[in-house]
Design an enzyme around this catalytic site. Structure first.
Site, short mmCIF file in Angstrom:
data_model
loop_
_atom_site.label_atom_id
_atom_site.label_comp_id
_atom_site.label_asym_id
_atom_site.label_seq_id
_atom_site.Cartn_x
_atom_site.Cartn_y
_atom_site.Cartn_z
N THR A 25 -4.33 -44.46 -6.20
CA THR A 25 -4.41 -44.28 -7.65
C THR A 25 -2.99 -44.28 -8.22
O THR A 25 -2.06 -44.76 -7.57
CB THR A 25 -5.21 -43.00 -8.00
OG1 THR A 25 -5.45 -42.97 -9.41
CG2 THR A 25 -4.49 -41.72 -7.59
N ASN A 26 -2.81 -43.80 -9.44
CA ASN A 26 -1.48 -43.78 -10.06
C ASN A 26 -1.32 -42.48 -10.84
O ASN A 26 -2.21 -41.64 -10.85
CB ASN A 26 -1.30 -45.02 -10.95
CG ASN A 26 -2.34 -45.08 -12.04
OD1 ASN A 26 -2.42 -44.22 -12.91
ND2 ASN A 26 -3.18 -46.11 -11.98
N ASP A 27 -0.18 -42.33 -11.50
CA ASP A 27 0.18 -41.05 -12.13
C ASP A 27 -0.42 -40.81 -13.51
O ASP A 27 -0.09 -39.82 -14.15
CB ASP A 27 1.71 -40.95 -12.26
CG ASP A 27 2.36 -40.56 -10.95
OD1 ASP A 27 1.72 -39.84 -10.18
OD2 ASP A 27 3.51 -40.98 -10.72
N SER A 28 -1.27 -41.70 -13.99
CA SER A 28 -1.80 -41.50 -15.35
C SER A 28 -2.62 -40.21 -15.44
O SER A 28 -3.47 -39.94 -14.60
CB SER A 28 -2.69 -42.70 -15.72
OG SER A 28 -3.30 -42.44 -16.97
#
Ligand code: CTP
Ligand code: CA
Length: 226
Positions: A33-36
């Site tokens: 996933t990512n940091d959003s």
């Protein structure tokens, strides 16, 4: 209450907002996933509701309080987000693509936990569908708003994405600037349309920025008086 909502700028309009970062499965216990955080998308959804719209929030991997009066659909992957957006598309008036969509996903998703074996391991990734670009090709009446997170050449990349994805508005932030980007409560953005820069906004709370974005969007819908 209902009577008052009937006379707001976005009364009778349907707004769909995507928020958060997509989750791309590797196996039942692992993912990419990512940091959003989803904060920007949630702020936009709240603003759209405050302006009278019927709001659906497509949320990927967010851990934020549910905004009152907004229908929230929780989902994981880019593919699920695309299908959920398509299901809403035909009667949508404004779609805001604030989510950070994974550009790639694991080629194989194991239905069992992957066991460790050799000293190195290679994960093969394949490209995800570009949701915004695909919706841009299927536009009828919808006002389409994209986002861009850049570290350099903001205007050039923003205008390129806006044209390529057939967006009506594009909200661009330089994530290297203090107070801008992932996880923060503030954001620093420029807003573009096909003709170029619309507004260069100062550092604002994401809630205030959400309202500014929705006001600009409302002003561009046919038949909406500001
Ligand atoms: N987006 C999307 N589907 C994808 C990738 C991005 O809908 N598979 C949308 C994002 O939600 C955002 C916009 O496209 O509104 C721009 O995302 P960004 O990551 O900045 O652009 P990319 O086209 O993926 O280009 P790059 O990551 O190479 O800068
Ligand atoms: Ca990307």
């Amino acid at each position: 209450r209902q009577k008052q909502r009937d006379t707001l700028p976005l009364s009778g309009k349907k707004v769909v907002v995507t928020a958060g970062g997509t989750v791309e499965r590797i196996d039942p216990v692992r993912y990419i996933t990512n940091d959003s955080s989803g904060k920007m998308g949630f702020a936009i959804a709240k603003a759209a509701h405050a302006l009278g719209a019927d709001v659906t929030l497509l949320a990927a991997n967010t851990h934020l309080p549910m905004p009152a009066g907004v229908r929230v659909v929780h989902l994981e992957s880019a593919q699920e987000m695309y299908e959920a957006a398509l299901a809403e598309w035909s009667d949508t008036d404004i779609l805001v693509k604030a989510a950070a969509v994974a550009d790639y996903r694991p080629k194989e998703v194991s239905d069992r936990k992957i066991k460790k074996s050799g000293d190195t391991m290679t994960l093969e990734l394949v490209k995800n569908i570009d949701i915004l670009e695909s919706l841009g090709k299927q536009k009828t009446k919808q006002l389409l708003i994209g986002f861009a997170a850049e570290t350099n050449d903001l205007e050039k990349y923003a205008m390129d994405k806006l044209q390529r994805k057939n967006c009506d508005l594009l909200v661009a932030n330089d994530v290297t600037r203090e107070g801008a980007g992932f996880g923060t409560d503030t954001n620093l953005v420029n807003i573009y349309d096909k003709a170029g820069l619309v507004e260069s906004l100062p550092l604002l709370a994401k809630d205030e920025l959400g309202m500014r974005i929705m006001e600009i969007a409302a002003g561009r819908l046919p038949g909406v008086i500001q």
